[in-house]
Design a protein around this motif. Structure first.
Motif, PDB file in Angstrom:
ATOM      1  N   ALA A 213       0.821  -1.222   0.000  1.00 33.68           N
ATOM      2  CA  ALA A 213       0.000   0.000   0.000  1.00 33.68           C
ATOM      3  C   ALA A 213       0.849   1.264   0.000  1.00 33.68           C
ATOM      4  N   GLU A 214       2.134   1.130   0.344  1.00 36.43           N
ATOM      5  CA  GLU A 214       2.997   2.323   0.427  1.00 36.43           C
ATOM      6  C   GLU A 214       3.849   2.521  -0.817  1.00 36.43           C
ATOM      7  N   ALA A 215       3.667   1.650  -1.824  1.00 36.76           N
ATOM      8  CA  ALA A 215       4.587   1.659  -2.968  1.00 36.76           C
ATOM      9  C   ALA A 215       4.600   3.008  -3.686  1.00 36.76           C
ATOM     10  N   GLU A 216       3.454   3.562  -3.977  1.00 36.63           N
ATOM     11  CA  GLU A 216       3.393   4.805  -4.744  1.00 36.63           C
ATOM     12  C   GLU A 216       4.079   5.957  -3.997  1.00 36.63           C
ATOM     13  N   GLN A 217       3.813   6.006  -2.695  1.00 32.15           N
ATOM     14  CA  GLN A 217       4.396   7.078  -1.873  1.00 32.15           C
ATOM     15  C   GLN A 217       5.933   6.985  -1.866  1.00 32.15           C
ATOM     16  N   TRP A 218       6.463   5.762  -1.755  1.00 29.62           N
ATOM     17  CA  TRP A 218       7.921   5.599  -1.741  1.00 29.62           C
ATOM     18  C   TRP A 218       8.526   5.814  -3.119  1.00 29.62           C
ATOM     19  N   TYR A 219       7.784   5.491  -4.149  1.00 30.47           N
ATOM     20  CA  TYR A 219       8.235   5.756  -5.524  1.00 30.47           C
ATOM     21  C   TYR A 219       8.463   7.264  -5.693  1.00 30.47           C
ATOM     22  N   GLY A 273      17.374   5.322 -13.574  1.00 28.41           N
ATOM     23  CA  GLY A 273      15.949   4.999 -13.668  1.00 28.41           C
ATOM     24  C   GLY A 273      15.409   4.684 -12.281  1.00 28.41           C
ATOM     25  N   ILE A 274      14.227   5.192 -11.984  1.00 24.96           N
ATOM     26  CA  ILE A 274      13.580   4.847 -10.708  1.00 24.96           C
ATOM     27  C   ILE A 274      12.293   4.112 -11.054  1.00 24.96           C
ATOM     28  N   ALA A 275      12.216   2.840 -10.635  1.00 20.77           N
ATOM     29  CA  ALA A 275      11.081   2.017 -11.069  1.00 20.77           C
ATOM     30  C   ALA A 275      10.299   1.491  -9.881  1.00 20.77           C
ATOM     31  N   ASN A 276       8.999   1.447 -10.062  1.00 23.10           N
ATOM     32  CA  ASN A 276       8.114   0.760  -9.122  1.00 23.10           C
ATOM     33  C   ASN A 276       7.913  -0.639  -9.693  1.00 23.10           C
ATOM     34  N   ARG A 277       8.637  -1.623  -9.159  1.00 24.99           N
ATOM     35  CA  ARG A 277       8.663  -2.959  -9.763  1.00 24.99           C
ATOM     36  C   ARG A 277       7.599  -3.891  -9.199  1.00 24.99           C
ATOM     37  N   GLY A 278       6.735  -3.370  -8.327  1.00 25.79           N
ATOM     38  CA  GLY A 278       5.701  -4.233  -7.747  1.00 25.79           C
ATOM     39  C   GLY A 278       6.337  -5.396  -7.011  1.00 25.79           C
ATOM     40  N   ASN A 279       5.658  -6.562  -7.022  1.00 31.50           N
ATOM     41  CA  ASN A 279       6.239  -7.721  -6.320  1.00 31.50           C
ATOM     42  C   ASN A 279       6.823  -8.723  -7.321  1.00 31.50           C
ATOM     43  N   PHE A 280       7.051  -8.244  -8.553  1.00 35.35           N
ATOM     44  CA  PHE A 280       7.492  -9.127  -9.630  1.00 35.35           C
ATOM     45  C   PHE A 280       8.728  -9.950  -9.272  1.00 35.35           C
ATOM     46  N   ASP A 281       9.771  -9.286  -8.806  1.00 30.50           N
ATOM     47  CA  ASP A 281      11.055  -9.980  -8.634  1.00 30.50           C
ATOM     48  C   ASP A 281      10.999 -11.036  -7.536  1.00 30.50           C
ATOM     49  N   LEU A 282      10.461 -10.651  -6.373  1.00 29.65           N
ATOM     50  CA  LEU A 282      10.411 -11.625  -5.277  1.00 29.65           C
ATOM     51  C   LEU A 282       9.495 -12.788  -5.642  1.00 29.65           C
ATOM     52  N   THR A 283       8.398 -12.499  -6.321  1.00 29.74           N
ATOM     53  CA  THR A 283       7.478 -13.567  -6.714  1.00 29.74           C
ATOM     54  C   THR A 283       8.157 -14.524  -7.691  1.00 29.74           C
ATOM     55  N   GLN A 284       8.866 -13.970  -8.659  1.00 28.65           N
ATOM     56  CA  GLN A 284       9.566 -14.809  -9.648  1.00 28.65           C
ATOM     57  C   GLN A 284      10.598 -15.713  -8.971  1.00 28.65           C
ATOM     58  N   HIS A 285      11.420 -15.106  -8.110  1.00 28.15           N
ATOM     59  CA  HIS A 285      12.474 -15.904  -7.464  1.00 28.15           C
ATOM     60  C   HIS A 285      11.879 -16.924  -6.508  1.00 28.15           C
ATOM     61  N   ALA A 286      10.756 -16.595  -5.883  1.00 24.33           N
ATOM     62  CA  ALA A 286      10.097 -17.574  -5.006  1.00 24.33           C
ATOM     63  C   ALA A 286       9.639 -18.759  -5.858  1.00 24.33           C
ATOM     64  N   GLU A 287       9.088 -18.454  -7.015  1.00 27.67           N
ATOM     65  CA  GLU A 287       8.571 -19.532  -7.873  1.00 27.67           C
ATOM     66  C   GLU A 287       9.709 -20.394  -8.427  1.00 27.67           C
ATOM     67  N   VAL A 308       8.651  -3.392  -4.538  1.00 29.77           N
ATOM     68  CA  VAL A 308      10.027  -2.891  -4.615  1.00 29.77           C
ATOM     69  C   VAL A 308      10.091  -1.587  -5.408  1.00 29.77           C
ATOM     70  N   ILE A 309      10.742  -0.601  -4.805  1.00 27.75           N
ATOM     71  CA  ILE A 309      11.061   0.636  -5.529  1.00 27.75           C
ATOM     72  C   ILE A 309      12.569   0.612  -5.772  1.00 27.75           C
ATOM     73  N   GLU A 310      12.954   0.794  -7.012  1.00 26.47           N
ATOM     74  CA  GLU A 310      14.365   0.648  -7.366  1.00 26.47           C
ATOM     75  C   GLU A 310      14.934   1.912  -8.012  1.00 26.47           C
ATOM     76  N   PRO A 311      15.801   2.642  -7.316  1.00 28.32           N
ATOM     77  CA  PRO A 311      16.609   3.649  -8.001  1.00 28.32           C
ATOM     78  C   PRO A 311      17.882   2.971  -8.526  1.00 28.32           C
ATOM     79  N   ALA A 312      18.061   2.977  -9.856  1.00 22.54           N
ATOM     80  CA  ALA A 312      19.203   2.288 -10.470  1.00 22.54           C
ATOM     81  C   ALA A 312      20.031   3.292 -11.257  1.00 22.54           C
TER      82      ALA A 312
END
Ligand code: ATP
Length: 452
Positions: A213-219, A273-287, A308-312
């Motif tokens: 729920a806090e993703a947008e604010q942290w982005y 790049g600053i990306a709001n990656r959602g839960n994509f990465d953790l979900t993928q690696h869990a799977e 995940v919010i990623e500043p790269a």
């Protein structure tokens, strides 16, 4: 906006002339778009990386990581790099989309009206080409498919696969971040523009794990933080902009991406790049790994996969931006002076100590001052050549202050301190130098180019 005198050619020439950056393997004719950093280049890039680390680790909610460059090949399957990057691909010259050649019939061109790539009136597809951005190697002596490994094309995945480890030892709970700096490798099809795009480069990436729920604010928070990082280090605000990606530009996993762009001599280009990656990465690696990658909040009993919010950012690209932004030329006494107006914190050398002549005890006193300062900040002792030439040299490497020892110094233990930007000279007692420079290095700084 005043016209900048800087060009990429001038930066390349200065970097070579002053020992910042050389084309790699030069005595063998070079190896396309690879570069070696010389003494001043190492100092400058190290200062850039240290400033990044400091911005991250001065917070209580970020920890550091240094993961391996070689990782299990499944990492790159989970991340999408192997599937996406090893297959024949076609590019569209119009919409800049890139599509798996064998999937074109099932895909949609991002332009309206929706059609398959290649079928719209403006589509302009390239031939299919084998496209593997990752450098492949083999682990161990046997070169078969079972031993294939890749040099990492980004540092980010090393963070995701360590999520569980870090969660266990760091006693952090979302929102918290894991920061990493290190080399990445991409077999870029079109490298170029000096160190802007190379096949081996350094990244500074941070993955910030937050309750969904806090993703947008942290982005939004990280977009602003990262913009300020560049301007606090002297980048002119009118040469920096935040560009939000349009919906059709977003990666499949991203619900929002914004680039920090800098006005390079080649035009506005991505710095970070600053990306709001959602839960994509953790979900993928869990799977793919079968491990649970989630957070369990004991207080509330809540269990969730953090977003995940990623500043790269790129360390080399940022270094190039600081070089470009600080480069200046001005007329002094009928001669052109070239100067890097770098933020003192980034300047490779903070203080140069220069005896006016090589006699009358001046070199000895200059050495004594060098010893007084050298363990507190990067300093340089230089006694060779005319004082004018030595000042020019320090100007070109961006040294903010030159301490000159003259005959008066021998009598009263004072020296002159020459300011790189204003060219003013003040007389200062030797004993006051450490406090003077320490204070100046800690003080906020704005580039004099803003006033120009
Ligand atoms: P680009 O669109 O320029 O290829 P990207 O969007 O693929 O970059 P990311 O994957 O988001 O880049 O990587 C984050 C940062 O790493 C970039 O903003 C850039 O600063 C740096 N970077 C990426 N590729 C390179 C490269 N080939 N050479 C130098 N730096 C790079």
């Amino acid at each position: 906006m005043p016209q900048d005198v800087v060009t990429m050619d001038k930066i390349v020439a200065l970097c070579k002339r002053r020992g910042f950056i050389f084309p790699s393997s030069e005595i063998y004719g070079g190896l396309g778009s690879t570069y070696d950093y010389g003494h001043y280049g190492v100092l400058l890039k190290t200062n850039v990386k240290n400033a990044w680390w400091q911005a991250m680790l001065s917070r209580e909610d970020i920890v550091a990581l240094d993961s391996a460059i070689l990782q299990h090949p499944r990492v790159w399957e989970a991340s999408g790099h192997v599937g996406g990057f090893s297959d024949p691909m076609v590019d569209c010259r119009t919409c800049k989309g890139r599509f798996r050649a064998d999937h074109v019939a099932d895909l949609q061109c991002p332009q309206k009206p929706s059609k398959c790539p290649g079928e719209g009136p403006d589509c302009d597809l390239t031939e299919a080409r084998a496209f593997n951005l990752m450098f492949q190697t083999h682990v161990g002596p046997v070169q078969d498919t079972a031993s294939v490994a890749y040099l990492r094309p980004e540092t980010a995945q090393g963070i995701f696969i360590n999520f569980k480890n870090v969660l266990q030892f760091s006693r952090k709970k979302p929102p918290f971040g894991i920061a990493q700096v290190g080399k990445s490798f991409r077999n870029e099809i079109t490298p170029g523009n000096f160190i802007f795009r190379t096949r081996e480069f350094e990244q500074m990436e941070m993955e910030f794990f937050v309750p969904p729920a806090e993703a947008e604010q942290w982005y939004q928070h990280w977009i602003e933080e990262r913009r300020t990082w560049y301007t606090d280090l002297g980048i002119r605000p009118d040469h920096l902009e935040i560009r939000a990606h349009a919906a059709d530009e977003l990666s499949h996993y991203s619900s929002g991406t914004s680039d920090v762009e800098y006005l390079f001599p080649i035009g506005w280009s991505e710095l970070e790049g600053i990306a709001n990656r959602g839960n994509f990465d953790l979900t993928q690696h869990a799977e793919f790994s079968g491990e649970k990658l989630e957070y369990f909040d004991q207080a509330s009993g809540e269990r969730y996969v953090p977003h995940v919010i990623e500043p790269a950012a790129g360390a080399d690209r940022a270094t190039l931006a600081f070089l470009v932004d600080s480069y200046d030329e001005e007329e002094v006494d009928g001669e052109t002076r070239t100067v890097l107006r770098l933020h003192p914190r980034l300047a490779p050398v903070k203080v140069a100590i220069l005896p006016l002549v090589r006699k009358e005890g001046q070199p000895e006193l200059a050495r004594e001052i060098h010893d007084l300062l050298r363990f507190a900040m990067q300093t340089e002792y230089d006694e060779g050549g005319s004082i004018g030439k030595r000042y020019r040299r320090q100007d070109e490497i961006g040294t903010p202050w030159c301490v000159t020892v003259d005959h008066q110094s021998i009598e009263d233990r004072t020296v002159t301190v020459r300011d790189r930007d204003s060219l003013t000279q003040e007389r200062i007692a030797i004993d006051d130098l450490p406090a003077l420079f320490g204070g100046r290095l800690a003080a906020p700084w704005t580039t004099p180019k803003l006033a120009a």
